[in-house]
Design a protein around this motif. Sequence first.
Motif, PDB file in Angstrom:
ATOM      1  N   MET A   1       0.929  -1.070  -0.089  1.00 55.90           N
ATOM      2  CA  MET A   1       0.075   0.101   0.112  1.00 55.90           C
ATOM      3  C   MET A   1       0.903   1.410   0.179  1.00 55.90           C
ATOM      4  SD  MET A   1      -2.848   1.366   2.848  1.00 55.90           S
ATOM      5  CE  MET A   1      -3.428  -0.200   3.105  1.00 55.90           C
ATOM      6  N   SER A   2       0.563   2.204  -0.835  1.00 53.99           N
ATOM      7  CA  SER A   2       1.364   3.421  -0.846  1.00 53.99           C
ATOM      8  C   SER A   2       1.068   4.274   0.139  1.00 53.99           C
ATOM      9  CB  SER A   2       1.212   3.804  -2.388  1.00 53.99           C
ATOM     10  OG  SER A   2       0.071   4.551  -2.375  1.00 53.99           O
ATOM     11  N   LEU A   3       1.891   5.142   0.136  1.00 63.22           N
ATOM     12  CA  LEU A   3       1.768   6.418   1.340  1.00 63.22           C
ATOM     13  C   LEU A   3       0.443   7.126   1.167  1.00 63.22           C
ATOM     14  CD1 LEU A   3       2.819   7.118   4.104  1.00 63.22           C
ATOM     15  CD2 LEU A   3       4.222   8.859   2.614  1.00 63.22           C
ATOM     16  N   LEU A   4       0.308   7.592  -0.154  1.00 57.96           N
ATOM     17  CA  LEU A   4      -0.755   8.390  -0.684  1.00 57.96           C
ATOM     18  C   LEU A   4      -2.131   7.431  -0.325  1.00 57.96           C
ATOM     19  CD1 LEU A   4      -2.041  10.750  -1.982  1.00 57.96           C
ATOM     20  CD2 LEU A   4      -1.498   9.799  -4.070  1.00 57.96           C
ATOM     21  N   GLN A   5      -2.113   6.104  -0.579  1.00 60.88           N
ATOM     22  CA  GLN A   5      -3.320   5.418  -0.359  1.00 60.88           C
ATOM     23  C   GLN A   5      -3.778   5.196   0.891  1.00 60.88           C
ATOM     24  OE1 GLN A   5      -5.269   4.393  -2.896  1.00 60.88           O
ATOM     25  NE2 GLN A   5      -6.725   3.654  -1.509  1.00 60.88           N
ATOM     26  N   ALA A   6      -2.623   5.357   1.983  1.00 57.53           N
ATOM     27  CA  ALA A   6      -2.963   5.027   3.295  1.00 57.53           C
ATOM     28  C   ALA A   6      -3.432   6.278   3.787  1.00 57.53           C
ATOM     29  CB  ALA A   6      -1.391   4.867   3.715  1.00 57.53           C
ATOM     30  N   TYR A   7      -2.948   7.371   3.273  1.00 52.91           N
ATOM     31  CA  TYR A   7      -3.560   8.736   3.858  1.00 52.91           C
ATOM     32  C   TYR A   7      -5.150   8.865   3.200  1.00 52.91           C
ATOM     33  CZ  TYR A   7      -4.274  13.656   3.728  1.00 52.91           C
ATOM     34  OH  TYR A   7      -4.896  15.162   4.290  1.00 52.91           O
ATOM     35  N   LYS A   8      -5.416   8.524   2.105  1.00 55.03           N
ATOM     36  CA  LYS A   8      -6.670   8.733   1.502  1.00 55.03           C
ATOM     37  C   LYS A   8      -7.643   7.719   2.297  1.00 55.03           C
ATOM     38  CE  LYS A   8      -5.721   9.578  -3.248  1.00 55.03           C
ATOM     39  NZ  LYS A   8      -5.839   9.343  -4.662  1.00 55.03           N
ATOM     40  N   ASN A   9      -7.112   6.792   2.922  1.00 53.35           N
ATOM     41  CA  ASN A   9      -7.884   5.734   3.781  1.00 53.35           C
ATOM     42  C   ASN A   9      -8.396   6.265   5.213  1.00 53.35           C
ATOM     43  OD1 ASN A   9      -7.994   3.890   1.647  1.00 53.35           O
ATOM     44  ND2 ASN A   9      -6.323   2.639   2.175  1.00 53.35           N
ATOM     45  N   LEU A  10      -7.592   7.402   5.500  1.00 55.71           N
ATOM     46  CA  LEU A  10      -7.810   7.954   6.792  1.00 55.71           C
ATOM     47  C   LEU A  10      -9.136   8.543   6.883  1.00 55.71           C
ATOM     48  CD1 LEU A  10      -4.453   9.922   7.791  1.00 55.71           C
ATOM     49  CD2 LEU A  10      -5.177   7.628   8.637  1.00 55.71           C
ATOM     50  N   PRO A  11      -9.883   8.524   7.983  1.00 58.53           N
ATOM     51  CA  PRO A  11     -10.890   9.401   8.443  1.00 58.53           C
ATOM     52  C   PRO A  11     -10.832  11.031   8.240  1.00 58.53           C
ATOM     53  CG  PRO A  11     -10.592   8.079  10.081  1.00 58.53           C
ATOM     54  CD  PRO A  11      -9.652   7.761   9.263  1.00 58.53           C
ATOM     55  N   PRO A  12     -11.896  11.513   7.772  1.00 60.53           N
ATOM     56  CA  PRO A  12     -11.759  13.166   7.874  1.00 60.53           C
ATOM     57  C   PRO A  12     -11.246  13.816   8.806  1.00 60.53           C
ATOM     58  CG  PRO A  12     -13.778  12.308   6.653  1.00 60.53           C
ATOM     59  CD  PRO A  12     -13.235  11.283   7.343  1.00 60.53           C
ATOM     60  N   LYS A  13     -11.472  13.302  10.182  1.00 63.05           N
ATOM     61  CA  LYS A  13     -11.005  13.966  11.162  1.00 63.05           C
ATOM     62  C   LYS A  13      -9.627  13.754  11.387  1.00 63.05           C
ATOM     63  CE  LYS A  13     -15.149  14.306  13.982  1.00 63.05           C
ATOM     64  NZ  LYS A  13     -15.759  13.940  15.415  1.00 63.05           N
ATOM     65  N   SER A  14      -9.062  12.522  11.071  1.00 68.15           N
ATOM     66  CA  SER A  14      -7.693  12.204  11.142  1.00 68.15           C
ATOM     67  C   SER A  14      -6.677  13.152   9.982  1.00 68.15           C
ATOM     68  CB  SER A  14      -7.317  10.666  11.121  1.00 68.15           C
ATOM     69  OG  SER A  14      -7.999  10.082  12.052  1.00 68.15           O
ATOM     70  N   LYS A  15      -7.342  13.102   9.098  1.00 66.21           N
ATOM     71  CA  LYS A  15      -6.712  13.881   7.828  1.00 66.21           C
ATOM     72  C   LYS A  15      -6.727  15.573   8.329  1.00 66.21           C
ATOM     73  CE  LYS A  15      -8.339  11.573   3.891  1.00 66.21           C
ATOM     74  NZ  LYS A  15      -9.283  11.535   2.937  1.00 66.21           N
ATOM     75  N   ALA A  16      -7.652  16.013   9.152  1.00 59.79           N
ATOM     76  CA  ALA A  16      -7.393  17.406   9.543  1.00 59.79           C
ATOM     77  C   ALA A  16      -6.399  17.337  10.641  1.00 59.79           C
ATOM     78  CB  ALA A  16      -8.959  17.535  10.157  1.00 59.79           C
ATOM     79  N   ALA A  17      -6.536  16.467  11.509  1.00 59.03           N
ATOM     80  CA  ALA A  17      -5.668  16.316  12.567  1.00 59.03           C
ATOM     81  C   ALA A  17      -4.309  16.409  12.105  1.00 59.03           C
ATOM     82  CB  ALA A  17      -5.719  15.249  13.715  1.00 59.03           C
ATOM     83  N   PHE A  18      -3.741  15.584  11.202  1.00 60.23           N
ATOM     84  CA  PHE A  18      -2.472  15.535  10.507  1.00 60.23           C
ATOM     85  C   PHE A  18      -2.214  16.724   9.952  1.00 60.23           C
ATOM     86  CE2 PHE A  18       0.058  14.107   6.818  1.00 60.23           C
ATOM     87  CZ  PHE A  18       1.331  13.877   7.543  1.00 60.23           C
ATOM     88  N   GLY A  19      -3.041  17.517   9.279  1.00 62.75           N
ATOM     89  CA  GLY A  19      -3.121  18.708   8.540  1.00 62.75           C
ATOM     90  C   GLY A  19      -2.578  19.736   9.505  1.00 62.75           C
TER      91      GLY A  19
END
Length: 70
Positions: A1-19
Motif C-alpha cells: 500500500m502506498s503512502l498516498l493510499q494510506a492517507y486517502k484511507n484515513l477518516p476526515p478527522k484524522s486528515k484534519a489532525a494530520f494537517g
Amino acid sequence: MSLLQAYKNLPPKSKAAFGGFLLAWGFLGLQFADKAEAKLGLTPSEADKATLERVKPRVVVVPKAEEGNK
C-alpha cells in the motif's frame, strides 16, 4: 500500500489532525530555527555570506522593445 493510499484511507478527522500537525510543525520550525542555529554554532560567518553573494545568480532586467522599433 502506498503512502498516498494510506492517507486517502484515513477518516476526515484524522486528515484534519494530520494537517494541523504539519502546520504547527512548520510554524514552530520558523519560530525556533534561528535560535537553534545559534545554539548549535551553525550561523554563517561574514566570509560565508560574501561567498554566497558572489555565486548567487543575478537578475538583469531588459527593457521591452517598443512596437515600432522591432
